[in-house]
Design an enzyme around this catalytic site. Structure first.
Site, mmCIF file in Angstrom:
data_model
loop_
_atom_site.group_PDB
_atom_site.id
_atom_site.type_symbol
_atom_site.label_atom_id
_atom_site.label_comp_id
_atom_site.label_asym_id
_atom_site.label_seq_id
_atom_site.Cartn_x
_atom_site.Cartn_y
_atom_site.Cartn_z
ATOM 1 N N CYS A 37 0.804 -1.216 0.000
ATOM 2 C CA CYS A 37 0.000 0.000 0.000
ATOM 3 C C CYS A 37 0.840 1.270 0.000
ATOM 4 C CB CYS A 37 -0.890 0.079 1.239
ATOM 5 S SG CYS A 37 -1.966 -1.302 1.448
ATOM 6 N N GLY A 51 1.572 -0.072 -4.895
ATOM 7 C CA GLY A 51 0.325 -0.823 -5.032
ATOM 8 C C GLY A 51 -0.377 -0.388 -6.298
ATOM 9 N N ASN A 108 -1.434 1.587 5.693
ATOM 10 C CA ASN A 108 -0.327 0.859 5.065
ATOM 11 C C ASN A 108 0.303 0.001 6.149
ATOM 12 O OD1 ASN A 108 3.005 1.805 3.937
ATOM 13 N ND2 ASN A 108 1.860 -0.041 3.526
ATOM 14 N N GLY A 109 0.389 -1.298 5.901
ATOM 15 C CA GLY A 109 0.958 -2.198 6.899
ATOM 16 C C GLY A 109 0.087 -3.419 7.020
ATOM 17 N N TYR A 137 14.461 -2.089 -1.773
ATOM 18 C CA TYR A 137 13.613 -2.373 -2.920
ATOM 19 C C TYR A 137 12.317 -1.562 -2.997
ATOM 20 C CZ TYR A 137 10.699 -5.137 -6.102
ATOM 21 O OH TYR A 137 9.883 -5.528 -7.116
#
Ligand code: SF4
Length: 501
Positions: A29, A55, A134-135, A274
């Site tokens: 996300c 995302g 997010n998570g 990344y």
């Protein structure tokens, strides 16, 4: 509420070309919020566009206008294909908006449903609120069971919806206080952007596993997963939201609270390797520069005689530059990426599907012929793509292929908001480095060590095993928050006392 229909089997060339979605880890996300500018939703759309790498399955925006109230739109597909149409953006008026882009979340594996697309919205006695998360909540199953038993009716399969239901059950009198109450019950990793009628709220979990930054644009404020999404709207980076901090932003400015028990931060080290964009700044460090430094460390740890250093584009490029610089071996674009391959939604024939990685990457034959090539990639998850790339390089006439990987072996699944295959499907969890090298058919294979990675992110003494400075659970098996739902479902943690490999 405005929604579109699920795409009818959109064909994702990127997924096929990388050997299926399982061959790279995916951030799940990106979140964004703006307050204090006219037509905030347009700024949010641009911010989400800059966060698309976090995302790309779906996105959503909620806005609030003093007279027109809350409005929302959720769409499958890329931000640019949806939130650029004037007819849609006109339905999202007002000076306050938040948004979300998603990969599939831990709570809803399988085909994405529009009901799983965030932001989620709840109507409370003191007004509405929307949240974007997010998570991953590691006790979401237990919370969901408890909430359903107590009468909550869930609309989605997402773990994030628990936060709204916990807020609904809180007896606090303001929405920020209810959020605090709710998030104290939540375990795992969360960066949250939320809004009420007149507040923009940002929260990071006590360990600060996922990123969240604060920016300013004219008299307005911005919250974003990454700084690159501040740049796109011309916002100024102010600071990171601190681990465990809640910021409540109104027309009066930014108020800061620390509602959780303090903990030593454990930011996700893979964001450096990344996930984040190379033009973002994390923890005061340029992501590009960190990745270049990973290449330097890798060249020191794993030298090899060769003629060329080539990146596996695009994310292996900064590390390849660092490797070439440190080793003195020339850097070369031996593999060229077709930038447009992921952008066509057509149903291909079986023959085209079988072309796999060739749809996305092509070898620069004139460069690699008769050369000993070092290929620098960011990670190896299943090894299928690396194997195909090595075949392409040898087909093009290379004399030798040596893989150098800019992350340590990914041996454990992530339970904090990154899509990882089950442990059995992670190649390094089931094979030794020599076996993987043989499987890939490479002349040599080396991963950067965990200490080397820590040095590259600025920890000169490497990893502190008694109190690691980052979350590195996918490499070490040392989970900073016990994944309680997973343990209940049979997941076995690494035996206590076993050193990180
Ligand atoms: S397990 Fe890996 S990917 Fe997940 S948060 Fe930790 S370092 Fe990041």
């Amino acid at each position: 509420m405005s929604v579109n229909m699920p795409p009818s089997h959109p064909f994702d060339f990127d997924a096929v070309a990388t050997g299926g979605n399982d061959d790279k880890l995916h951030e799940e996300c990106g979140i964004y919020g703006v307050i204090g500018v006219s037509d905030a939703a347009n700024f949010v759309a641009l911010g989400l566009h800059a966060l698309q790498h976090r995302g790309r399955e779906a996105g959503g925006i909620v806005s609030h206008h003093p007279e027109k109230g809350f409005n929302s739109a959720r769409r499958f597909g890329y931000v640019r294909d949806n939130f650029t149409r004037a007819s849609l953006m006109e339905t999202l008026p007002g000076p306050l908006a938040i948004g979300h882009v998603r990969y599939s979340t831990a709570g809803a594996k399988g085909p994405t449903q529009i009901r799983d697309v965030q932001p989620f919205f709840g109507e409370f006695s003191m007004g509405g609120a929307a949240i974007a998360h997010n998570g991953n909540i590691t006790n979401a199953d237990a919370l969901r069971r408890e909430l359903i038993e107590r009468g909550s009716i869930f609309q989605s399969g997402s773990d994030s919806e628990c936060i709204i239901h916990l807020m609904a059950r809180s007896l606090q009198r303001s929405i920020p206080d209810r959020m605090e109450d709710a998030l104290r019950r939540v375990e795992g990793a969360f960066s949250v952007v939320a809004m009420t009628r007149d507040e923009l709220i940002g929260v990071r979990d006590p360990l600060g596993v996922r990123p969240l930054v604060l920016g300013q644009i004219a008299d307005g404020w911005v919250l974003s997963s990454e700084t690159c999404a501040l740049d796109i709207i011309g916002a100024r980076f102010i600071r990171e939201v601190a681990p465990g901090e809640m910021v409540v932003i109104t027309s009066q400015g930014v108020e800061s609270h620390f509602p959780f028990r303090p903990a030593r931060p454990r930011f996700c080290i893979f964001e450096h390797v990344y996930f984040s964009r190379p033009d973002s700044i994390l923890g005061g460090r340029s992501v590009y520069e960190t990745r270049r430094q990973i290449g330097v460390e890798l060249a020191r740890e794993a030298p090899v005689e060769a003629d060329l250093v080539c990146p596996v584009p695009d994310s292996g490029t900064p590390a390849a530059i660092g490797y070439a610089h440190e080793s003195g071996i020339p850097f070369s674009m031996g593999i060229i990426r077709n930038q447009y391959v992921g952008r066509t939604f057509i149903e291909p024939t079986e023959q085209i599907r079988n072309m796999g990685v060739r749809l996305k990457l092509n070898v620069n034959r004139a460069l690699v012929k008769d050369k000993r090539v070092i290929l620098v990639d960011d990670s190896v998850v299943r090894g299928t793509t690396s194997r195909k790339i090595r075949e392409m390089i040898l087909d093009a006439g290379a004399a030798e292929v040596h893989f150098r990987i800019a992350s340590p072996p990914t041996q454990w699944p992530c339970f904090y908001g990154v899509d990882t295959p089950q442990r059995e499907k992670l190649i390094v969890a089931t094979m030794s480095e020599e076996e993987i090298c043989a499987y890939m058919g490479a002349d040599s294979l080396r991963f950067i060590s965990l200490d080397g990675l820590y040095r590259a992110v600025g920890e000169a003494g490497g990893r502190d095993p008694s109190c690691p400075q980052y979350c590195d659970a996918c490499f070490s098996g040392d989970y900073p928050v016990a994944p309680s739902d997973q343990i209940e479902n049979g997941f076995r943690l690494k035996a206590a006392g076993k050193a990180a490999e």
